[in-house]
Structure formats: structure tokens, C-alpha cells
Design a protein around this motif. Structure first.
Motif, PDB file in Angstrom:
ATOM      1  N   PHE A 103     -25.096 -86.632 -23.078  1.00  0.00           N
ATOM      2  CA  PHE A 103     -26.324 -86.147 -21.940  1.00  0.00           C
ATOM      3  C   PHE A 103     -27.073 -87.707 -22.166  1.00  0.00           C
ATOM      4  CE2 PHE A 103     -24.732 -81.954 -22.289  1.00  0.00           C
ATOM      5  CZ  PHE A 103     -24.305 -81.808 -21.450  1.00  0.00           C
ATOM      6  N   ASP A 104     -27.428 -88.544 -21.429  1.00  0.00           N
ATOM      7  CA  ASP A 104     -28.597 -88.644 -20.719  1.00  0.00           C
ATOM      8  C   ASP A 104     -29.589 -88.386 -19.415  1.00  0.00           C
ATOM      9  OD1 ASP A 104     -28.317 -92.339 -19.709  1.00  0.00           O
ATOM     10  OD2 ASP A 104     -30.397 -90.998 -20.256  1.00  0.00           O
ATOM     11  N   GLY A 105     -30.341 -87.763 -20.187  1.00  0.00           N
ATOM     12  CA  GLY A 105     -30.912 -86.794 -19.312  1.00  0.00           C
ATOM     13  C   GLY A 105     -30.620 -84.959 -19.278  1.00  0.00           C
ATOM     14  N   SER A 106     -30.035 -85.281 -17.520  1.00  0.00           N
ATOM     15  CA  SER A 106     -29.649 -83.983 -17.530  1.00  0.00           C
ATOM     16  C   SER A 106     -27.990 -84.923 -17.476  1.00  0.00           C
ATOM     17  CB  SER A 106     -30.226 -83.485 -15.774  1.00  0.00           C
ATOM     18  OG  SER A 106     -30.011 -84.583 -15.202  1.00  0.00           O
ATOM     19  N   SER A 107     -27.774 -86.022 -17.090  1.00  0.00           N
ATOM     20  CA  SER A 107     -25.848 -86.118 -17.011  1.00  0.00           C
ATOM     21  C   SER A 107     -25.184 -86.791 -18.404  1.00  0.00           C
ATOM     22  CB  SER A 107     -25.951 -87.566 -16.121  1.00  0.00           C
ATOM     23  OG  SER A 107     -27.123 -86.987 -14.753  1.00  0.00           O
ATOM     24  N   LEU A 108     -24.032 -85.609 -18.126  1.00  0.00           N
ATOM     25  CA  LEU A 108     -23.931 -86.337 -19.239  1.00  0.00           C
ATOM     26  C   LEU A 108     -22.419 -87.560 -19.108  1.00  0.00           C
ATOM     27  CD1 LEU A 108     -22.233 -85.363 -21.942  1.00  0.00           C
ATOM     28  CD2 LEU A 108     -20.164 -84.410 -20.916  1.00  0.00           C
ATOM     29  N   ARG A 109     -22.546 -88.984 -20.084  1.00  0.00           N
ATOM     30  CA  ARG A 109     -21.912 -89.924 -19.971  1.00  0.00           C
ATOM     31  C   ARG A 109     -21.279 -90.428 -20.516  1.00  0.00           C
ATOM     32  NH1 ARG A 109     -27.062 -94.246 -18.640  1.00  0.00           N
ATOM     33  NH2 ARG A 109     -24.322 -95.288 -17.988  1.00  0.00           N
ATOM     34  N   ASP A 110     -20.457 -91.415 -20.337  1.00  0.00           N
ATOM     35  CA  ASP A 110     -19.255 -91.899 -21.650  1.00  0.00           C
ATOM     36  C   ASP A 110     -19.909 -92.869 -21.503  1.00  0.00           C
ATOM     37  OD1 ASP A 110     -16.162 -90.211 -19.320  1.00  0.00           O
ATOM     38  OD2 ASP A 110     -16.993 -89.400 -21.333  1.00  0.00           O
ATOM     39  N   TYR A 111     -19.336 -93.493 -22.992  1.00  0.00           N
ATOM     40  CA  TYR A 111     -19.343 -94.552 -23.439  1.00  0.00           C
ATOM     41  C   TYR A 111     -18.323 -95.304 -24.066  1.00  0.00           C
ATOM     42  CZ  TYR A 111     -24.437 -93.660 -22.506  1.00  0.00           C
ATOM     43  OH  TYR A 111     -25.998 -93.424 -21.993  1.00  0.00           O
ATOM     44  N   TRP A 112     -17.775 -96.792 -24.435  1.00  0.00           N
ATOM     45  CA  TRP A 112     -16.454 -97.121 -24.610  1.00  0.00           C
ATOM     46  C   TRP A 112     -17.146 -97.995 -25.198  1.00  0.00           C
ATOM     47  CZ3 TRP A 112     -11.661 -93.646 -24.192  1.00  0.00           C
ATOM     48  CH2 TRP A 112     -11.570 -93.184 -23.151  1.00  0.00           C
ATOM     49  N   GLY A 113     -16.121 -98.193 -26.211  1.00  0.00           N
ATOM     50  CA  GLY A 113     -15.611 -99.322 -26.828  1.00  0.00           C
ATOM     51  C   GLY A 113     -14.473-100.454 -26.262  1.00  0.00           C
ATOM     52  N   GLN A 114     -14.402-101.930 -27.067  1.00  0.00           N
ATOM     53  CA  GLN A 114     -13.945-102.797 -25.940  1.00  0.00           C
ATOM     54  C   GLN A 114     -12.538-102.590 -26.522  1.00  0.00           C
ATOM     55  OE1 GLN A 114     -15.333-103.318 -28.704  1.00  0.00           O
ATOM     56  NE2 GLN A 114     -14.354-104.340 -30.176  1.00  0.00           N
ATOM     57  N   GLY A 115     -12.018-101.778 -27.551  1.00  0.00           N
ATOM     58  CA  GLY A 115     -10.721-101.890 -27.678  1.00  0.00           C
ATOM     59  C   GLY A 115     -10.989-102.222 -29.413  1.00  0.00           C
ATOM     60  N   THR A 116      -9.882-102.161 -29.875  1.00  0.00           N
ATOM     61  CA  THR A 116      -9.018-102.622 -30.532  1.00  0.00           C
ATOM     62  C   THR A 116      -7.431-102.207 -30.692  1.00  0.00           C
ATOM     63  OG1 THR A 116      -8.968-103.648 -32.898  1.00  0.00           O
ATOM     64  CG2 THR A 116      -9.101-100.591 -32.387  1.00  0.00           C
ATOM     65  N   GLN A 117      -6.794-103.858 -30.702  1.00  0.00           N
ATOM     66  CA  GLN A 117      -5.711-104.028 -31.057  1.00  0.00           C
ATOM     67  C   GLN A 117      -4.470-103.457 -32.361  1.00  0.00           C
ATOM     68  OE1 GLN A 117      -2.797-104.923 -28.660  1.00  0.00           O
ATOM     69  NE2 GLN A 117      -1.699-103.419 -29.549  1.00  0.00           N
ATOM     70  N   VAL A 118      -3.464-102.305 -31.644  1.00  0.00           N
ATOM     71  CA  VAL A 118      -2.625-102.104 -33.469  1.00  0.00           C
ATOM     72  C   VAL A 118      -1.512-102.548 -32.924  1.00  0.00           C
ATOM     73  CG1 VAL A 118      -1.594-100.228 -34.240  1.00  0.00           C
ATOM     74  CG2 VAL A 118      -4.438-100.557 -33.543  1.00  0.00           C
ATOM     75  N   THR A 119      -0.672-102.580 -33.583  1.00  0.00           N
ATOM     76  CA  THR A 119       0.782-103.370 -33.234  1.00  0.00           C
ATOM     77  C   THR A 119       1.752-102.649 -34.116  1.00  0.00           C
ATOM     78  OG1 THR A 119       0.154-105.022 -31.858  1.00  0.00           O
ATOM     79  CG2 THR A 119       2.677-104.980 -32.935  1.00  0.00           C
TER      80      THR A 119
END
Length: 122
Positions: A103-119
Motif C-alpha cells: 500500500f502506498d497511501g490508500s492504493s495497493l501498488r505492484d512492484y517488479w524487478g527486472q527479471g533473471t533468466q533461468v535456463t
């Protein structure tokens, strides 16, 4: 508010293991839910694991495709979430993204990383 950075991806043979890390910076709270998603080329982003907290105990849930093989955990002192991946299969190959909901104030926010490759090779 929150920045997420993943690490730990790489190339591994089928049956092997990897541990992914997600380090958070900014104003993240210890009770903020965090999770892992993955996305393979040409496919939609898929839920992998999620960890929540009541302030004392962490609770984890997993996508069906990884149950029994993956374990999510977090270390609040290090502001880091982990994904231990065992018994890896070629179908686990994807970019893995860390996620946080806060929550940021009254809003629920999504945060994302840049990703990491798994092969995972067969």
C-alpha cells in the motif's frame, strides 16, 4: 517507493538446483507480500510462489507446476526474498521476476524487478 533486483539465474542441467534472490530497497515493509513469477517466450506470465507475513510468521503458497520442488523464503534483515529451485525441468526455463505488493497511501501498488533468466537443459 520500492525497487526490486533479482539475481541468481543461470544455466543448469535438468535435475539441478538454483537459488534466486530478490533484494528490495526503498520503503518496503517487513509484512509486504512478495512473490515470484516467470515468463517463457511466447507465453503469459505465470505465478510461481508467494510469501506473506502476519508480523511473526511467514506463509507460502505455490503454483501447481512447482509445488514440492520450489521453496520461497525471505530474510527481512536483508530485505531479501529467495526462491530455492530444486529438481529443475526444462519447462522451468523462463525469465523469473520478483514481485511485491504494498500500500502506498490508500492504493495497493505492484512492484517488479527486472527479471533473471533461468535456463534448464535436458
Amino acid at each position: 517507493q520500492v525497487q526490486l533486483v533479482e539475481s541468481g539465474g543461470g544455466l543448469v542441467q535438468a535435475g539441478g538446483s538454483l537459488r534466486l534472490s530478490c533484494t528490495a530497497s526503498g520503503s518496503i515493509f517487513s509484512i509486504t507480500p512478495m512473490g515470484w513469477y516467470r515468463q517463457a517466450p511466447g507465453k503469459q506470465r505465470e505465478f510461481v510462489a508467494r510469501i506473506t507475513s502476519d508480523g511473526r510468521t511467514n506463509y507460502a503458497n505455490y503454483g501447481d507446476s512447482v509445488k514440492g520442488r520450489f521453496t520461497i523464503s525471505r530474510d527481512n534483515a536483508k530485505n531479501t526474498a529467495y526462491l530455492q529451485m530444486n529438481s529443475l525441468k526444462p519447462e522451468d526455463t523462463a525469465v523469473y521476476y520478483c514481485n511485491a505488493n504494498q500500500f502506498d497511501g490508500s492504493s495497493l501498488r505492484d512492484y517488479w524487478g527486472q527479471g533473471t533468466q533461468v535456463t534448464v537443459s535436458s
